[in-house]
Write a protein that holds these residues in place. Structure first.
Motif, PDB file in Angstrom:
ATOM      1  N   PHE A  19       1.145  -1.507   0.209  1.00  0.00           N
ATOM      2  CA  PHE A  19       0.333  -0.073   0.094  1.00  0.00           C
ATOM      3  C   PHE A  19       0.746   1.429   0.199  1.00  0.00           C
ATOM      4  O   PHE A  19       1.576   1.363   0.781  1.00  0.00           O
ATOM      5  N   GLY A  20       0.575   2.555  -0.851  1.00  0.00           N
ATOM      6  CA  GLY A  20       1.424   3.247  -1.179  1.00  0.00           C
ATOM      7  C   GLY A  20       3.032   3.045  -1.131  1.00  0.00           C
ATOM      8  O   GLY A  20       3.629   3.883  -2.085  1.00  0.00           O
ATOM      9  N   TRP A  21       2.881   1.548  -2.677  1.00  0.00           N
ATOM     10  CA  TRP A  21       4.090   1.680  -3.248  1.00  0.00           C
ATOM     11  C   TRP A  21       4.533   0.867  -4.858  1.00  0.00           C
ATOM     12  O   TRP A  21       4.051   1.858  -5.360  1.00  0.00           O
ATOM     13  N   ALA A  26      -6.517   3.491  -4.486  1.00  0.00           N
ATOM     14  CA  ALA A  26      -7.783   3.301  -4.665  1.00  0.00           C
ATOM     15  C   ALA A  26      -7.196   1.525  -4.935  1.00  0.00           C
ATOM     16  O   ALA A  26      -8.094   1.342  -4.098  1.00  0.00           O
ATOM     17  N   THR A  27      -6.485   1.031  -5.658  1.00  0.00           N
ATOM     18  CA  THR A  27      -6.207   0.067  -5.253  1.00  0.00           C
ATOM     19  C   THR A  27      -6.033  -0.460  -4.443  1.00  0.00           C
ATOM     20  O   THR A  27      -6.826  -1.763  -4.143  1.00  0.00           O
ATOM     21  N   SER A  28      -5.365  -0.414  -3.546  1.00  0.00           N
ATOM     22  CA  SER A  28      -5.292  -1.136  -2.141  1.00  0.00           C
ATOM     23  C   SER A  28      -6.273  -0.750  -1.326  1.00  0.00           C
ATOM     24  O   SER A  28      -7.415  -2.038  -0.871  1.00  0.00           O
ATOM     25  N   HIS A  29      -8.116   0.437  -2.029  1.00  0.00           N
ATOM     26  CA  HIS A  29      -8.511   0.557  -0.848  1.00  0.00           C
ATOM     27  C   HIS A  29     -10.060  -1.134  -1.691  1.00  0.00           C
ATOM     28  O   HIS A  29     -10.776  -1.544  -1.670  1.00  0.00           O
ATOM     29  N   SER A 276      -0.812  -6.456  -4.688  1.00  0.00           N
ATOM     30  CA  SER A 276      -1.323  -4.861  -5.135  1.00  0.00           C
ATOM     31  C   SER A 276      -2.257  -5.538  -5.971  1.00  0.00           C
ATOM     32  O   SER A 276      -2.070  -4.348  -6.178  1.00  0.00           O
ATOM     33  N   ARG A 277      -3.123  -6.214  -6.005  1.00  0.00           N
ATOM     34  CA  ARG A 277      -4.949  -5.780  -7.178  1.00  0.00           C
ATOM     35  C   ARG A 277      -5.210  -6.758  -6.612  1.00  0.00           C
ATOM     36  O   ARG A 277      -4.965  -8.205  -6.174  1.00  0.00           O
TER      37      ARG A 277
END
Length: 309
Positions: A19-21, A26-29, A276-277
């Motif tokens: 997350f943040g990397w 939006a994708t992390s959510h 990551s997704r």
């Protein structure tokens, strides 16, 4: 289900380090939505991941969804770029800042991220006890400590009447076994610590993403390719081959097989795995349901033995 402290949870933890990397907000959510919708509960982050970005993204998700109580929230202190220590003032400040970023009133599981041998362990543990008594922290965990220091932690907690740790986070996978199996496994079993291993997929190598050193070299400019290179050897790629064969026989993904093997090891409660997704999540959520045969487990273990423990 498995138990961490006094809480029954789904036996797989979501690592929030991307997350943040490698995963934007939006994708992390979307990943978090899918993980919790799929029955997942444990989310593992740290104040050092993205220098606080991972915690902030989690906090914005809690605020947007109102699903804080559906998550067993684990975070770590002691490794952030501006405070790599576990001195009492550092711990108090770090936890306060984590709570602000996470937009919550408590951490369910607080890990000491790495040992700080320059600070007396008793001082760190006394500060953790303050945070537990204040309600800022529910349970404590140990990450990346030597066996002797884990034993020292347990002895101090017993002697001083401090809250005992409930969990241990070691590196452990088909490609890295010695650091857990040497002494930490016995310590965790004796102390009743839930074990949440990290890097169970060896930075993607055990997903079958790479089948040779050349594959990794071609991905060396990617964010994970360089890390995966640290696992590469002929013996490691033989493990990948066996994992892939077992996965084909099971009609499963290689990563699912690698984590199912890990979940079946003595003491392991919930492997930590990152994505990551959202499309990567189904193979993780399938881990607890996958049943490896005795023969498949033996093949995987034998291939792993050749890597060296």
């Amino acid at each position: 289900m498995t138990t961490i402290g006094s809480t029954d949870v789904f036996p797989l933890a979501l690592g929030a380090n991307p997350f943040g990397w490698t995963s934007d907000e939006a994708t992390s959510h979307e990943v978090l939505d899918a993980f919790v919708d799929g029955g997942g509960q444990v989310v593992d982050t740290a104040d050092s991941y993205g220098d606080g970005a991972s915690e902030s993204i989690l906090g914005s998700w809690f605020e947007r969804t109102g699903r804080r109580d559906e998550v067993l929230l684990a975070t770590k202190v002691g490794r952030k770029s501006d405070r790599r220590n576990l001195r009492p003032d550092t711990v108090r400040t770090a936890v306060g800042e984590s709570l602000e970023r996470l937009r919550t009133d408590r951490v369910d599981l607080l890990w000491a991220h790495y040992d700080d041998e320059d600070t007396p362990l008793a001082e760190t543990l006394a500060t953790f006890e303050e945070l537990v008594q204040a309600g800022d922290v529910r349970e404590l965990g140990i990450s990346n400590y030597s066996p002797d220091r884990i034993l020292e932690w347990l002895e101090i907690a017993e002697r001083e009447g401090f809250r005992k740790p409930v969990a241990l986070q070691p590196e452990y996978s088909l490609l890295r076994r010695e650091s857990y199996e040497d002494r930490r496994r016995a310590i965790a079993t004796d102390a009743g610590l839930a074990v949440l291993p990290y890097w169970g997929l060896a930075s993607g190598l055990l997903t079958g993403k790479y089948s040779s050193a050349e594959d990794i070299e071609q991905a060396a400019d990617s964010r994970r390719g360089g890390i995966a290179a640290g696992y590469a050897s002929d013996e490691a790629f033989e493990v990948v081959r066996v994992v892939t064969e077992v996965a084909r026989a099971q009609d499963a993904e290689p990563g699912t097989v690698a984590l199912a093997w890990l979940l079946g090891r003595e003491g392991v409660s919930a492997p930590i795995a990152s994505v990551s997704r959202p499309s990567q999540l189904p193979s993780l959520l399938a881990v607890p349901q996958l049943r490896l045969s005795d023969e498949e487990t033996a093949r995987l273990t034998a291939a792993s033995d050749a890597v060296g423990r």
